[in-house]
Design a protein around this motif. Structure first.
Motif, PDB file in Angstrom:
ATOM      1  N   THR A   1       0.826  -1.221   0.000  1.00 51.16           N
ATOM      2  CA  THR A   1       0.000   0.000   0.000  1.00 51.16           C
ATOM      3  C   THR A   1       0.859   1.269   0.000  1.00 51.16           C
ATOM      4  O   THR A   1       2.000   1.252   0.448  1.00 51.16           O
ATOM      5  CB  THR A   1      -0.952  -0.015   1.217  1.00 51.16           C
TER       6      THR A   1
ATOM      7  N   SER B   1       3.460   1.540   3.180  1.00 47.75           N
ATOM      8  CA  SER B   1       4.530   2.408   2.668  1.00 47.75           C
ATOM      9  C   SER B   1       5.513   2.744   3.778  1.00 47.75           C
ATOM     10  O   SER B   1       5.134   2.930   4.940  1.00 47.75           O
ATOM     11  CB  SER B   1       3.917   3.694   2.121  1.00 47.75           C
TER      12      SER B   1
ATOM     13  N   PHE C   1      11.332  -0.923   3.216  1.00 44.61           N
ATOM     14  CA  PHE C   1      11.409  -0.233   1.945  1.00 44.61           C
ATOM     15  C   PHE C   1      11.116  -1.176   0.781  1.00 44.61           C
ATOM     16  O   PHE C   1      11.587  -2.313   0.770  1.00 44.61           O
ATOM     17  CB  PHE C   1      12.801   0.378   1.772  1.00 44.61           C
ATOM     18  N   GLY C   2      10.400  -0.640  -0.185  1.00 48.74           N
ATOM     19  CA  GLY C   2      10.099  -1.431  -1.377  1.00 48.74           C
ATOM     20  C   GLY C   2      11.374  -1.955  -2.010  1.00 48.74           C
ATOM     21  O   GLY C   2      11.443  -3.100  -2.461  1.00 48.74           O
TER      22      GLY C   2
ATOM     23  N   GLY D   1      10.501  -5.515  -1.624  1.00 51.47           N
ATOM     24  CA  GLY D   1       9.396  -5.626  -2.583  1.00 51.47           C
ATOM     25  C   GLY D   1       9.548  -6.832  -3.496  1.00 51.47           C
ATOM     26  O   GLY D   1       8.606  -7.612  -3.689  1.00 51.47           O
ATOM     27  N   GLU D   2      10.749  -6.989  -4.041  1.00 51.47           N
ATOM     28  CA  GLU D   2      10.962  -8.049  -5.029  1.00 51.47           C
ATOM     29  C   GLU D   2      10.746  -9.428  -4.397  1.00 51.47           C
ATOM     30  O   GLU D   2      10.071 -10.284  -4.970  1.00 51.47           O
ATOM     31  CB  GLU D   2      12.369  -7.935  -5.613  1.00 51.47           C
TER      32      GLU D   2
ATOM     33  N   GLY E   1      -0.281   1.949  -5.742  1.00 48.56           N
ATOM     34  CA  GLY E   1       0.893   2.813  -5.735  1.00 48.56           C
ATOM     35  C   GLY E   1       1.094   3.438  -7.097  1.00 48.56           C
ATOM     36  O   GLY E   1       0.164   3.511  -7.908  1.00 48.56           O
TER      37      GLY E   1
ATOM     38  N   GLU F   1      -3.895  -0.907  -8.387  1.00 51.02           N
ATOM     39  CA  GLU F   1      -4.581   0.391  -8.334  1.00 51.02           C
ATOM     40  C   GLU F   1      -3.497   1.446  -8.472  1.00 51.02           C
ATOM     41  O   GLU F   1      -2.717   1.658  -7.541  1.00 51.02           O
ATOM     42  CB  GLU F   1      -5.322   0.562  -6.999  1.00 51.02           C
TER      43      GLU F   1
ATOM     44  N   GLY G   1      -1.900   5.156 -10.753  1.00 54.62           N
ATOM     45  CA  GLY G   1      -2.086   6.612 -10.745  1.00 54.62           C
ATOM     46  C   GLY G   1      -3.194   7.106 -11.654  1.00 54.62           C
ATOM     47  O   GLY G   1      -3.936   6.328 -12.237  1.00 54.62           O
TER      48      GLY G   1
ATOM     49  N   PHE H   1       0.689  14.463  -8.394  1.00 53.41           N
ATOM     50  CA  PHE H   1       0.374  14.014  -7.033  1.00 53.41           C
ATOM     51  C   PHE H   1       0.663  15.127  -6.022  1.00 53.41           C
ATOM     52  O   PHE H   1       1.407  14.974  -5.065  1.00 53.41           O
ATOM     53  CB  PHE H   1       1.167  12.750  -6.694  1.00 53.41           C
TER      54      PHE H   1
ATOM     55  N   SER I   1      -4.143   3.023 -15.375  1.00 49.34           N
ATOM     56  CA  SER I   1      -4.525   3.281 -13.980  1.00 49.34           C
ATOM     57  C   SER I   1      -4.794   2.003 -13.207  1.00 49.34           C
ATOM     58  O   SER I   1      -5.046   2.070 -11.999  1.00 49.34           O
ATOM     59  CB  SER I   1      -5.749   4.198 -13.919  1.00 49.34           C
TER      60      SER I   1
HETATM   61  P1  NAD Z   1       4.947   3.799  -4.700  1.00 52.26           P
HETATM   62  O1  NAD Z   1       4.655   3.074  -5.947  1.00 52.26           O
HETATM   63  O2  NAD Z   1       6.238   4.510  -4.565  1.00 52.26           O
HETATM   64  O3  NAD Z   1       4.876   2.801  -3.444  1.00 52.26           O
HETATM   65  C1  NAD Z   1       3.736   2.036  -3.172  1.00 52.26           C
HETATM   66  C2  NAD Z   1       4.149   0.840  -2.328  1.00 52.26           C
HETATM   67  O4  NAD Z   1       4.983  -0.002  -3.111  1.00 52.26           O
HETATM   68  C3  NAD Z   1       4.962   1.193  -1.088  1.00 52.26           C
HETATM   69  O5  NAD Z   1       4.571   0.349  -0.026  1.00 52.26           O
HETATM   70  C4  NAD Z   1       6.381   0.884  -1.523  1.00 52.26           C
HETATM   71  O6  NAD Z   1       7.245   0.559  -0.454  1.00 52.26           O
HETATM   72  C5  NAD Z   1       6.155  -0.327  -2.389  1.00 52.26           C
HETATM   73  N1  NAD Z   1       7.221  -0.595  -3.354  1.00 52.26           N
HETATM   74  C6  NAD Z   1       8.148   0.257  -3.842  1.00 52.26           C
HETATM   75  N2  NAD Z   1       8.965  -0.385  -4.712  1.00 52.26           N
HETATM   76  C7  NAD Z   1       8.528  -1.667  -4.769  1.00 52.26           C
HETATM   77  C8  NAD Z   1       8.940  -2.808  -5.496  1.00 52.26           C
HETATM   78  N3  NAD Z   1       9.960  -2.774  -6.336  1.00 52.26           N
HETATM   79  N4  NAD Z   1       8.244  -3.951  -5.317  1.00 52.26           N
HETATM   80  C9  NAD Z   1       7.182  -4.015  -4.490  1.00 52.26           C
HETATM   81  N5  NAD Z   1       6.760  -2.958  -3.762  1.00 52.26           N
HETATM   82  C10 NAD Z   1       7.419  -1.800  -3.910  1.00 52.26           C
HETATM   83  O7  NAD Z   1       3.713   4.770  -4.502  1.00 52.26           O
HETATM   84  P2  NAD Z   1       3.532   5.904  -3.393  1.00 52.26           P
HETATM   85  O8  NAD Z   1       4.442   7.030  -3.761  1.00 52.26           O
HETATM   86  O9  NAD Z   1       3.603   5.313  -2.039  1.00 52.26           O
HETATM   87  O10 NAD Z   1       2.009   6.330  -3.635  1.00 52.26           O
HETATM   88  C11 NAD Z   1       1.629   7.278  -4.562  1.00 52.26           C
HETATM   89  C12 NAD Z   1       1.136   6.621  -5.827  1.00 52.26           C
HETATM   90  O11 NAD Z   1       0.066   5.731  -5.533  1.00 52.26           O
HETATM   91  C13 NAD Z   1       0.573   7.611  -6.807  1.00 52.26           C
HETATM   92  O12 NAD Z   1       1.022   7.337  -8.113  1.00 52.26           O
HETATM   93  C14 NAD Z   1      -0.927   7.390  -6.730  1.00 52.26           C
HETATM   94  O13 NAD Z   1      -1.645   7.745  -7.860  1.00 52.26           O
HETATM   95  C15 NAD Z   1      -1.007   5.949  -6.429  1.00 52.26           C
HETATM   96  N6  NAD Z   1      -2.283   5.629  -5.782  1.00 52.26           N
HETATM   97  C16 NAD Z   1      -3.246   4.943  -6.483  1.00 52.26           C
HETATM   98  C17 NAD Z   1      -4.480   4.686  -5.900  1.00 52.26           C
HETATM   99  C18 NAD Z   1      -5.555   3.932  -6.625  1.00 52.26           C
HETATM  100  O14 NAD Z   1      -6.413   3.380  -5.975  1.00 52.26           O
HETATM  101  N7  NAD Z   1      -5.560   3.882  -7.943  1.00 52.26           N
HETATM  102  C19 NAD Z   1      -4.732   5.108  -4.612  1.00 52.26           C
HETATM  103  C20 NAD Z   1      -3.745   5.815  -3.944  1.00 52.26           C
HETATM  104  C21 NAD Z   1      -2.515   6.044  -4.539  1.00 52.26           C
END
Ligand code: NAD
Length: 503
Positions: A160, A188, A218-219, A223-224, A239, A261, A263, A398, A468
């Motif tokens: 998330t 996050s 941290f992702g 994450g991987e 994200g 879900e 951007g 954002f 998206s």
């Molecule tokens: P992000 O993609 O940087 O991170 C989201 C999550 O992914 C975090 O928990 C992060 O630690 C994890 N992550 C990072 N790298 C990863 C990897 N390589 N493998 C697996 N996980 C990894 O996003 P953010 O900056 O936290 O959030 C903002 C973004 O989220 C914006 O682009 C926004 O539009 C999107 N968002 C979408 C929705 C939706 O429902 N469509 C809702 C809210 C936010």
């Protein structure tokens, strides 16, 4: 860990993860600081999980999935656990709202609203848990009985973002648990505190240990491993679209289903016949609420040429009144940007828009008002004269930055609105029902709001078209994202057919 249980460490709150029902540090004891976006100061230490912690959490979730205390309880009993969790979140709502505001900078008023509403997802999906039925198929093969079972997938990795941490996690946890899965939730790194504050409520509600595990870090570190772990059956991700793409690519290698879900670059389309004051309020709410840090931000205002000047004047007048400051105050309307890098990114985009030739008619800089203190603020910003192909009109910022684009007719509005790689949401402002309905059909977006903006509900599907996202959260069908269908065949005659011919 409740704040009461949290250890204080050098004046800072110190959290532990939730793995297999135990409160654990990361292997090796690594931690990271989480900062308050209003004060700019670190306030808590959070475990920084590594690959070994991922393996531990997935193993705990896998064990819990096979534990009869979870696997064999009735669907009604599972639903009751979700109901209890909803009640506990309602009980703890104010405390959780305060923590989120401190950790993430979201307005306390918005957090109170979200925390009051979040239990509804647990009630709704808890109620749905025992209404998922298989089917008896009137099969075309004589002497055969065929029916289906709806079964959980196994361990779900829920990943998330920081912008609405508890709400967006709830959209995954409630249907996934109702369906009988177990969870490894990675919040996050910018907003882990509220997740860890929620941890004891799962135990108090009666979920067996390991059904919900919370892994912080941290992702880039974990994450991987989490996404590609062979015992993770599904990844539910919210994200950024680039991260989503790499999650998708990684999940594909092990043939895992995903919900993504991602951007948006949503358009608020204002026709010449719109009730202009309502449209102005809706547009402001679409871009400045939550400081523009929502996936559904209406970051493009498409305005009919006949009302452009009046609309922009009213937009700027209302935008100017936004009270910025401490998100913990009830009176604040625009809070800080949640993270330092995000603030830098928003300011970069403001520079890009100016260089592209857009006219800045409001804001356009970091906020230095005294009430903003040391916080990571950006002034609510409006650009006019934006062309549909400029980067400011194509890429997700954002943050509180609105691009106003002029259109001459519905065809042009549709072409501009659909002319990005995203398709999360759109707003339509008109008094003409025909315009409302045809636009609802023609716009390529998962949610269309007519004469309103930013409404969501546990009952209504939410998700993206195009880049998206994939899949839907909320609404009846969301539970299907966490189930798999099995077909069972029974021969009722007892005659073994010719083994060399397909039956
Ligand atoms: P992000 O993609 O940087 O991170 C989201 C999550 O992914 C975090 O928990 C992060 O630690 C994890 N992550 C990072 N790298 C990863 C990897 N390589 N493998 C697996 N996980 C990894 O996003 P953010 O900056 O936290 O959030 C903002 C973004 O989220 C914006 O682009 C926004 O539009 C999107 N968002 C979408 C929705 C939706 O429902 N469509 C809702 C809210 C936010």
């Amino acid at each position: 860990m409740t704040s009461r249980e949290a250890r204080k460490d050098g004046g800072m709150q110190s959290y532990k993860m939730l793995i297999g029902g135990e409160r654990l540090d990361a292997e090796g004891g690594a931690t990271f600081e989480t900062e308050n976006p209003f004060s700019g100061a670190p306030w808590a230490l959070v475990p920084r999980a590594g690959v070994a912690d991922v393996d531990k959490a997935v193993a705990a979730a896998r064990t819990a999935f096979n534990n009869p205390d979870w696997r064999k309880i009735s669907a009604s009993a599972r639903g009751a656990l979700l109901h209890r969790l909803g009640d506990l979140i309602a009980r703890e709502a104010e405390r959780l709202a305060q923590i989120e505001t401190r950790d993430n900078g979201k307005l306390i008023t918005e957090m109170r609203g979200q925390l009051k509403y979040i239990p509804q997802w647990y009630y709704y999906f808890g109620g749905l848990a025992d209404k998922i039925e298989g089917r008896v198929i009137p099969i075309d093969k004589p002497g055969m009985f065929n029916f289906t079972r709806e079964e959980p997938l196994g361990v779900v990795a829920a990943i998330t973002p920081w912008n609405s941490p508890l709400m967006l996690a709830t959209w995954k946890l409630a249907p996934a648990l109702a369906a009988g899965n177990t969870i490894v939730w990675k919040p996050s790194e910018f907003s882990s505190a509220s997740a860890l504050e929620l941890a004891p409520l799962f135990e108090e509600a009666g979920f067996p240990p390991g059904v919900v595990n919370i892994l912080t870090g941290f992702g880039a570190d974990i994450g991987e491993r989490l996404v590609s772990h062979p015992d993770v059956a599904k990844v539910a991700f919210t994200g950024g679209d680039r991260t989503g793409q790499s999650v998708y690519e990684l999940a594909a290698r092990s043939i895992k289903p995903v919900t993504l879900e991602l951007g948006g670059k949503s358009a608020n389309i204002v026709f010449g016949d719109a009730l202009i004051d309502n449209a102005v309020k809706g547009t402001i709410s679409g871009i400045f609420a939550a400081t523009g840090q929502t996936c559904i931000a209406g970051s493009r205002a498409l305005v009919h040429r006949s009302i452009h000047d009046e609309f922009v004047d009213k937009l700027v007048s209302l935008g100017k009144t936004a009270r910025m400051g401490d998100p913990a105050l009830d009176t604040t309307q625009v809070g800080p940007i949640t993270t330092r890098p995000q603030r830098a990114k928003v300011l970069d985009y403001i520079g890009i828009a100016k260089n592209e030739g857009a006219q800045c008619v409001l804001g356009g800089a970091a906020a230095t008002r005294p009430e903003c203190g040391n916080g990571w603020f950006v002034e609510p910003t409006i650009f006019t004269g934006v062309k549909a192909d400029m980067r400011i009109a194509q890429e997700e910022v954002f943050g509180p930055v609105l691009s106003v684009i002029t259109f001459d007719d519905a065809d042009e509005a549709v072409a501009i609105a659909n002319g990005t790689q995203y398709g999360l949401a759109a707003g339509v402002w008109t008094q003409n029902i025909g315009t409302a309905l045809t636009m609802s059909e023609r716009l390529e977006a998962g949610t269309i709001w007519v004469n309103t903006y930013r409404a969501v509900s546990y009952m209504s599907p939410f998700g993206g078209y195009k880049r998206s996202g994939i899949g839907r959260e909320s609404g009846l069908n969301a539970i299907r994202e966490y189930l798999q269908e099995k077909s069972v065949w029974i021969d009722m005659i007892g005659e073994v057919a010719n083994p060399f011919v397909q039956r």
